[in-house]
Every structure is written in C-alpha cells, then in structure tokens.
Write a protein that holds these residues in place. Structure first.
Motif, short mmCIF file in Angstrom:
data_model
loop_
_atom_site.label_atom_id
_atom_site.label_comp_id
_atom_site.label_asym_id
_atom_site.label_seq_id
_atom_site.Cartn_x
_atom_site.Cartn_y
_atom_site.Cartn_z
N LEU A 27 0.83 -1.20 0.00
CA LEU A 27 0.00 0.00 0.00
C LEU A 27 0.87 1.26 0.00
CD1 LEU A 27 -2.67 -1.15 2.59
CD2 LEU A 27 -3.01 -0.89 0.12
N ARG A 28 1.92 1.26 0.81
CA ARG A 28 2.82 2.42 0.84
C ARG A 28 3.39 2.71 -0.54
NH1 ARG A 28 4.72 -0.13 5.27
NH2 ARG A 28 3.89 0.68 7.19
N LEU A 65 0.72 4.18 -2.79
CA LEU A 65 0.44 5.56 -2.39
C LEU A 65 1.60 6.49 -2.75
CD1 LEU A 65 -1.24 4.92 1.08
CD2 LEU A 65 -2.36 5.75 -1.00
N ASP A 66 2.84 6.02 -2.59
CA ASP A 66 4.00 6.85 -2.90
C ASP A 66 4.19 7.06 -4.40
OD1 ASP A 66 4.57 7.04 -0.22
OD2 ASP A 66 6.20 5.55 -0.25
N HIS A 114 -5.18 6.30 6.12
CA HIS A 114 -5.08 6.75 4.73
C HIS A 114 -6.43 6.82 4.00
CE1 HIS A 114 -0.96 5.57 5.70
NE2 HIS A 114 -0.63 6.51 4.85
N VAL A 143 -5.74 7.68 -4.61
CA VAL A 143 -5.82 6.96 -3.34
C VAL A 143 -6.77 5.78 -3.52
CG1 VAL A 143 -6.51 7.10 -0.91
CG2 VAL A 143 -5.32 9.01 -1.98
#
Length: 165
Positions: A35-36, A39-40, A69, A45
C-alpha cells in the motif's frame, strides 16, 4: 509480490480512473508495504483493500493503516469459513446474550469495527439471517472478547508469499 508487477497494474487502473471508465479503484490482499508503494508512486488513493479478516485474523496493523489513509477495509472470509470460529464459546455466549446466531454476532463485530462485510451464502435463510445484523449492538467488552480470539489464522494464502507462477 514475488513478480513485482502490481505497480504496473495499478498504473493501468489509474488510467481507467482518469478516463472516467471507473469511479473508484481498489486492491485485494495488499499488505502495508504494498500500500505504501502504491500511495508513494501512484496518483489515486485506493478506495478499498479487500483482505482476509475475521476474529481469528484481526489484522489490527493493516486496518489502522487503512484508517490513517482513508482506505475502506473489506473483509473476505468474514466468518473464517464458519466451523471452529462459530463454535467458539465466546461467540456462543455473546450470541445467547443477544438472542442471535453466532454468524450474526461475528458479522456485527465486523460492522462495529468499520469493516465492509459481504458474507457468502447460497441458502436463502442464511442470506436473510446475515442481513439481520442491525437490530443489536455489541458492547465494547464483547467486541474486545471477539478480537481476543485473534490467532493470526489464515484460511487463504499469505499475501506476502502467494505466487501464481
């Protein structure tokens, strides 16, 4: 994860989103590290992450990540395929206290935690039973008792090691 292709797939989903062909995009079985990265490196989103989730597999860290988030948590196998979970004494005691079935108690637990839950059944009476979970509320102690059943027990594959190859 083993083939490291999920970012390419995510970018394709973002294009569909940007083109107005879909209204929301999400994933299934993503861990916080996955997920990080999305998102990065992504621009949209995630709307939802569908994960295995039940009182036997509470996934507190992952659910907290979702909450931080704005990602909805959807449970798959919310009843841990029934069986042992629905026979747990804590579940039975809570069901008796509310005049409900064990499955209704577990589904209510999900709802009170804020999870999206869509239980599977082909039996009309069970479908009706699964829907009838809004006429009662679990106490904080009951929610905690169900959460305390967490064993880290998966009924499906581990997302960190699963590979289709």
């Amino acid at each position: 994860p083993a083939r490291d292709k999920y970012l390419d797939t995510w970018k394709a989903l973002e294009k569909l989103y940007a083109d107005g062909r879909v209204r929301a995009i999400g994933v299934s079985n993503f861990q916080p590290s996955h997920l990080r990265r999305v998102l990065d490196e992504g621009s949209v989103v995630l709307a939802v992450n569908q994960i295995e989730l039940s009182p036997y597999l509470v996934q507190q860290e992952l659910r907290a990540f979702h909450a931080d988030h704005g990602i909805a948590t959807e449970a798959w196998s919310p009843l841990a395929k029934g069986g042992d979970l629905l026979g747990e004494q804590a579940v039975a005691d809570i069901a008796t206290a509310h005049g409900r079935t064990p499955a209704q108690v577990v589904l209510r637990w999900h709802l009170q935690l804020g999870n999206v839950v869509i239980p599977k059944s082909v039996t009309p009476s069970r479908v009706a039973e699964n829907f009838d979970v809004f006429g009662f509320t679990l106490t904080d102690a009951e929610v905690a008792a169900l959460s305390a059943l967490d064993r880290g027990l998966r009924t499906g594959p581990d997302p960190d090691t699963f590979d289709l190859a």
